[in-house]
Design a protein around this motif. Structure first.
Motif, short mmCIF file in Angstrom:
data_model
loop_
_atom_site.label_atom_id
_atom_site.label_comp_id
_atom_site.label_asym_id
_atom_site.label_seq_id
_atom_site.Cartn_x
_atom_site.Cartn_y
_atom_site.Cartn_z
N UNK A 197 38.43 47.95 42.55
CA UNK A 197 38.37 49.41 42.67
C UNK A 197 39.63 50.06 42.09
N UNK A 198 40.78 49.45 42.30
CA UNK A 198 42.01 49.99 41.73
C UNK A 198 41.96 49.96 40.20
N UNK A 199 41.47 48.85 39.66
CA UNK A 199 41.34 48.73 38.21
C UNK A 199 40.34 49.76 37.68
N UNK A 200 39.21 49.91 38.36
CA UNK A 200 38.20 50.89 37.94
C UNK A 200 38.78 52.30 37.96
N UNK A 201 39.54 52.62 39.01
CA UNK A 201 40.18 53.93 39.08
C UNK A 201 41.11 54.14 37.89
N UNK A 202 41.88 53.11 37.57
CA UNK A 202 42.78 53.20 36.42
C UNK A 202 42.04 53.43 35.11
N UNK A 203 40.88 52.81 34.98
CA UNK A 203 40.09 52.96 33.76
C UNK A 203 39.51 54.37 33.63
N UNK A 204 39.02 54.93 34.74
CA UNK A 204 38.36 56.24 34.64
C UNK A 204 39.32 57.42 34.81
N UNK A 205 40.53 57.18 35.30
CA UNK A 205 41.45 58.29 35.58
C UNK A 205 41.81 59.07 34.33
N UNK A 206 42.11 58.39 33.23
CA UNK A 206 42.56 59.07 32.02
C UNK A 206 41.45 59.96 31.44
N UNK A 219 35.64 38.38 37.96
CA UNK A 219 36.85 37.60 37.66
C UNK A 219 37.74 37.49 38.90
N UNK A 220 37.98 38.62 39.57
CA UNK A 220 38.82 38.58 40.77
C UNK A 220 38.18 37.72 41.85
N UNK A 221 36.85 37.83 42.01
CA UNK A 221 36.16 36.98 42.99
C UNK A 221 36.38 35.51 42.67
N UNK A 222 36.21 35.14 41.41
CA UNK A 222 36.36 33.74 41.01
C UNK A 222 37.78 33.25 41.28
N UNK A 223 38.76 34.10 41.04
CA UNK A 223 40.15 33.69 41.23
C UNK A 223 40.60 33.67 42.68
N UNK A 224 40.07 34.58 43.49
CA UNK A 224 40.60 34.76 44.84
C UNK A 224 39.72 34.22 45.96
N UNK A 225 38.44 34.14 45.75
CA UNK A 225 37.53 33.74 46.83
C UNK A 225 37.80 32.31 47.27
N UNK A 226 37.98 31.39 46.33
CA UNK A 226 38.22 29.99 46.68
C UNK A 226 39.47 29.79 47.52
N UNK A 227 40.63 30.19 47.01
CA UNK A 227 41.85 29.91 47.77
C UNK A 227 42.04 30.78 49.02
N UNK A 228 41.46 31.99 49.04
CA UNK A 228 41.72 32.89 50.16
C UNK A 228 40.51 33.14 51.05
N UNK A 229 39.34 32.66 50.67
CA UNK A 229 38.14 32.85 51.49
C UNK A 229 37.75 34.32 51.59
N UNK A 230 37.41 34.74 52.81
CA UNK A 230 36.97 36.12 53.04
C UNK A 230 38.05 37.13 52.69
#
Length: 131
Positions: free
Chosen positions: A24-33, A2-13
């Motif tokens: 990775x930040x979202x994943x950390x938030x999911x597994x931290x608890x 999802x993030x790739x689809x939203x950000x890759x087009x307008x911001x490129x690399x």
């Protein structure tokens, strides 16, 4: 994805890098608890004691400033017809400036890792060492 689809087009690399960081930040938030819950169940104390939190904040600050410096240096326009060797030199300058900025900030923020890094770079070989 999802993030790739939203950000890759307008911001490129840059969008790809930002997408990876956000994922990775979202994943950390999911597994931290569940991780903290499991550590508590096993009798392990808090991993982020106040001293470690301070270290984490100072390291993150140094990393952000270093990224800004390196980003600014990378943003200097490439001259038309600049040779490959000139680009390699530019890369070496950016990498060296980034490393010096990071270690310098760690030193200013009084983090012990700065002294370790400086010692590793400036240490001289002992008389008995091969080489």
């Amino acid at each position: 994805v999802l993030f790739n689809a939203l950000l890759l087009g307008p911001l490129g690399a840059v969008g790809f890098a930002l997408s990876t960081s956000l994922t990775l930040a979202l994943w950390f938030g999911i597994i931290a608890v569940p991780f903290r819950r499991e550590m508590r169940r096993r009798g392990v104390g808090p991993l982020l004691d106040p001293g470690f939190r301070g270290l984490l904040v100072k390291s993150a600050l140094a990393a952000l400033v270093t990224a800004a410096v390196a980003g600014w240096l990378v943003g200097v326009p490439v001259l038309a017809g600049e040779s490959f060797s000139a680009r390699i030199v530019r890369l070496a300058v950016v990498a060296t400036a980034g490393a010096a900025t990071y270690v310098g900030l760690l030193h200013l923020l009084r983090l012990p890792e700065a002294a370790d890094a400086i010692r590793a770079v400036t240490r001289r070989r002992g008389a008995g060492e091969p080489g």
